[in-house]
Enzyme design. Structure first.
Site, short mmCIF file in Angstrom:
data_model
loop_
_atom_site.label_atom_id
_atom_site.label_comp_id
_atom_site.label_asym_id
_atom_site.label_seq_id
_atom_site.Cartn_x
_atom_site.Cartn_y
_atom_site.Cartn_z
N GLN A 282 40.13 49.52 25.15
CA GLN A 282 40.92 49.49 26.37
C GLN A 282 40.74 50.77 27.17
OE1 GLN A 282 42.54 46.85 27.45
NE2 GLN A 282 42.35 45.66 25.59
N HIS B 88 44.77 47.27 16.86
CA HIS B 88 44.23 45.90 16.94
C HIS B 88 43.74 45.52 15.54
CE1 HIS B 88 41.26 42.81 18.15
NE2 HIS B 88 41.83 42.77 19.32
N LYS C 110 35.06 43.93 28.29
CA LYS C 110 36.30 44.37 28.93
C LYS C 110 36.03 45.33 30.08
CE LYS C 110 39.06 43.45 24.87
NZ LYS C 110 39.85 43.96 23.75
N CYS D 202 46.43 40.05 18.55
CA CYS D 202 45.64 40.64 17.46
C CYS D 202 46.28 41.93 16.96
CB CYS D 202 44.18 40.90 17.86
SG CYS D 202 43.31 39.43 18.35
C1 LIG Z 1 39.72 43.83 22.53
C2 LIG Z 1 40.03 44.93 21.59
C3 LIG Z 1 39.30 45.06 20.40
C4 LIG Z 1 38.25 44.08 19.96
O1 LIG Z 1 37.25 43.89 20.91
P1 LIG Z 1 36.14 42.76 20.60
O2 LIG Z 1 35.33 42.70 21.83
O3 LIG Z 1 36.91 41.50 20.33
O4 LIG Z 1 35.41 43.21 19.40
C5 LIG Z 1 39.60 46.11 19.56
N1 LIG Z 1 40.55 46.99 19.89
C6 LIG Z 1 41.25 46.92 21.03
C7 LIG Z 1 42.25 47.96 21.34
C8 LIG Z 1 41.01 45.88 21.91
O5 LIG Z 1 41.71 45.80 23.04
#
Ligand SMILES: *Cc1c(COP(=O)(O)O)cnc(C)c1O
Length: 414
Positions: free
Chosen positions: A211, A130, A234, A372
């Site tokens: 994740q 990411h 998440k 991203c």
């Molecule tokens: C969502 C995500 C991030 C970033 O998370 P934030 O809450 O936006 O800081 C980083 N790495 C992975 C693999 C993600 O899925």
């Protein structure tokens, strides 16, 4: 509770009742939410915990000597205990609260990167990171003379282990910063082997678990990694709170990242001294309500149990792959052996944004874009994919709705 912890009788309909937002219809159709990997929906217990705090128990934490501040501090610090238990941290002081994963990785890049790593050393990431696990290391490279290395991934979307090992072999890598599960491909990386090889070559390991922690039980002591970053929103918790776990001796050696209130022991104009970990890294008023909400989310997840969640998501993923793969013109990106409930796909002749828009007309929410992870898109000669991702509330019927919806979208482009 027994019913819920037995994966054979995991009751998704009962789980769904805990999520108020899922009862809605969108465009006159049932709301099929397949974008949990971007942010998960919140169960009633999380919403209630935050409202309850605001209505009955709220003041600033840590400094107040009055009853209300003490109660709020207890509630907020209980979140730290919940996180420590969730990850099997050795000690609650190893849990640093940040704003999100991005905040956690930037903290590490600034503090460990500038304070401990030496110019000429390297940080090793993978080809499926990411942006939040790429850009902080680029900034460090450019400001601090750190080399940035990228371990390639295979056509199946797995880490190329031979290449990974070769990139470690000159002993210059000080830190491996790698995803534990890809937010695009669903790939779960072989964490044990990553750590073993890194340590054998003198490198520390940080996993981006944004994740992974949603889909797998994470035990940082068993993994024996050195740092682990994740984000609350998440894991069915609120936005605005994330976690950097680190081994205590490493956190103690690291200089502070941000200066301000709460992170000091004493301050004069000549010199300040730092509070003990984790507070050394937590300048300013923390995300109090979000911490309280995160604790409720963790309690909720723990009550269901990772075994049940993982089994449910494996069943959804298997079903989704078996329904989507045979659709003519659909190509699934990433075929990792070990994968979680995230599936990226492209449709022949159609742009991913159009696929997502046409699915949305049917009430089906999927993500489309580069997720991203632009360098990963380039690796597969793509500029975007559509992505369906699953949570504990996702049903097999929703997966079928996606497949049926995609068949209708496909007709549109023939
Ligand atoms: C969502 C995500 C991030 C970033 O998370 P934030 O809450 O936006 O800081 C980083 N790495 C992975 C693999 C993600 O899925």
């Amino acid at each position: 509770m027994n019913v819920m912890t037995n994966p054979a009788v995991f009751d998704v309909e009962r789980i769904r009742q805990d999520f108020p937002i899922l009862t809605q219809t969108i465009r006159g159709k049932p709301f099929v939410f397949l974008d949990s990997a971007a942010s998960a929906q919140k169960p009633r217990v999380v919403i209630d915990a935050m409202v309850h705090a605001m209505e009955t128990q709220y003041a600033n934490v840590h400094r107040g000597l009055h009853w209300m501040s003490e109660r709020t501090t207890e509630a907020y610090e209980a979140a730290r205990d919940a996180v420590a238990a969730l990850m099997n941290a050795n000690d609650r002081s190893e849990i640093v609260f940040t704003g999100n994963s991005t905040g956690a990785i930037n903290l590490l890049a600034h503090s460990y990167g500038r304070g401990i790593l030496k110019p000429g050393q390297a940080v090793l990431i993978s080809g499926m990171e990411h942006h939040s696990n790429i850009v902080p290391w680029q900034l460090l490279r450019d400001s601090h003379g750190i080399e940035l290395r990228v371990a390639p991934i295979t056509d199946a979307g797995e880490l190329d282990m031979a290449a990974y090992e070769a990139l470690l072999s000159d002993g210059k890598v000080g830190l491996v910063a790698m995803t534990h599960m890809s937010n695009v491909l669903g790939t779960v990386t072989p964490a044990d082997r990553i750590v073993r090889l890194a340590h054998a070559n003198g490198a520390k390991v940080m996993f981006d678990g944004s994740q992974a922690i949603v889909h797998r039980k994470v035990d940082v002591q068993a993994l024996d990694c050195d740092f682990y970053a994740w984000t609350g929103h998440k894991l069915y918790g609120p936005t605005g709170i994330g976690v950097l776990w680190g081994k205590r001796d490493l956190l103690e050696r690291m200089p502070p990242f941000m200066g301000g209130g709460d992170m000091i022991s004493s301050v004069t104009y000549e010199q300040s001294t730092w509070a003990a970990v984790p507070h050394k890294f937590e300048a300013g008023t923390p995300a109090i309500l979000e911490g309280i909400g995160l604790k409720a989310a963790i309690d909720y997840v723990q009550a269901i149990g990772y075994d049940a969640m993982t089994a449910h998501e494996a069943a959804l993923t298997e079903h989704a792959l078996s329904r989507l793969a045979p659709i003519e013109g659909v190509r699934i990106i990433g075929q990792a052996q070990d994968r979680g409930g995230v599936i990226s796909f492209v449709l022949d002749k159609a742009h991913a944004h159009d696929v997502a828009t046409l699915l949305d007309r049917q009430g089906i929410a999927v993500r489309a874009g580069h997720h991203c992870a632009e360098p990963l898109m380039h690796r597969f000669n793509l500029d975007s994919t559509a992505r369906a991702s699953f949570g504990i509330y996702t049903t097999l019927a929703e997966v079928d709705a996606l497949a049926d919806g995609l068949i209708r979208v496909r007709e549109f482009f023939q």
